[in-house]
Enzyme design. Structure first.
Site, PDB file in Angstrom:
ATOM      1  CG  ASP A   8      -2.011  -1.030   1.162  1.00  0.00           C
ATOM      2  OD1 ASP A   8      -2.088  -1.733   0.138  1.00  0.00           O
ATOM      3  OD2 ASP A   8      -2.783  -1.135   2.131  1.00  0.00           O
ATOM      4  CG  ASP A 127     -12.835  -2.149  -0.537  1.00  0.00           C
ATOM      5  OD1 ASP A 127     -12.299  -3.264  -0.604  1.00  0.00           O
ATOM      6  OD2 ASP A 127     -12.478  -1.180  -1.232  1.00  0.00           O
TER       7      ASP A 127
END
Length: 237
Positions: A8, A127
């Site tokens: 990330d 998500d």
């Protein structure tokens, strides 16, 4: 089982968050290329990259470092975060990215996402916060249930769905098995679990429950899981 290590990116650095909170970012490497070399040596096949800044801004922010990773790394790479139009998709694929992840835009413009999947290797990111889809860097929770959204991809050309239970992400508390199974059943699409993996035992649980792919993030960075042993025991394809 396909085990996919994750990087990330925030301000060009490799970080991890807790439950998507940018203020919780912990830097693990200021040169993400170091991690790519490690993942290659350990036996990875795929690499999962998220442009965290891009996810919040709605446009790519860490493109330069992603391009360097793509140039110097031999792994197959999937990338997401701030991808909102066809030019960005094409730009990443021309760079050498293997497949592109559409998240927020897939909910906002479903027809666009389905059309892109007809032309390009597309993965959908779903998500969820309390079962409902969250977009724009997980900052906006929508009214639609993740499971209902997943049904929109039945019979589509998308390559996979990555599903994340935000409450588990970065918490090292184990994958939400039932959520992952529900997304896979609703969509009929190859589903990749994400959020909460903490140990080799978790991988066994995933395997026992028929889940064939998982993203590994904080568990690796916090040395809770030996990726080399994971690849040896569970495979990477």
């Amino acid at each position: 089982m396909q085990i996919i290590p994750a990087i990330d990116l925030k301000d060009g650095y490799a970080v991890r968050l807790k439950q998507g909170d940018m203020q919780s970012a912990k830097i693990y490497d200021k040169n993400p290329l170091n991690l790519c070399a490690i993942f290659e040596d350990l036996g990875a096949e795929y690499l999962h990259i998220v442009d965290l800044d891009g996810a919040f801004l709605g446009r790519p922010k860490n493109r330069a470092i992603i391009e360097r990773i793509c140039r110097d790394c031999k792994l197959k790479i999937e990338v997401g975060g701030g991808i909102r139009n066809e030019d960005t998709i094409k730009g990443y694929l021309d760079m050498g990215i293997t497949r592109v992840i559409l998240g927020s835009i897939a909910l906002q413009k479903l027809d666009f996402a389905l059309a892109m999947a007809e032309k390009y290797p597309i993965v959908i990111g779903i998500d969820a916060k309390d079962g409902k889809v969250a977009i724009n860097g997980w900052g906006d929770t929508q009214s639609i249930l993740a499971q209902d959204f997943a049904k929109e991809f039945l019979g589509s050309k998308i390559e996979a769905i990555i599903c994340t239970d935000i409450a588990r992400d970065g918490m090292l508390e184990g994958i939400n098995i039932s959520f992952t199974q529900a997304i896979a059943k609703a969509s009929g699409v190859f589903t990749i679990a994400s959020g909460g993996l903490s140990s080799l035992e978790d991988l066994q649980i995933l395997k026992d429950n028929g889940i064939k792919a998982v993203i590994v993030g904080k568990a690796f960075y916090e040395r809770k899981i030996d990726l080399q042993k994971a690849f040896q025991k569970f495979g990477n394809s």
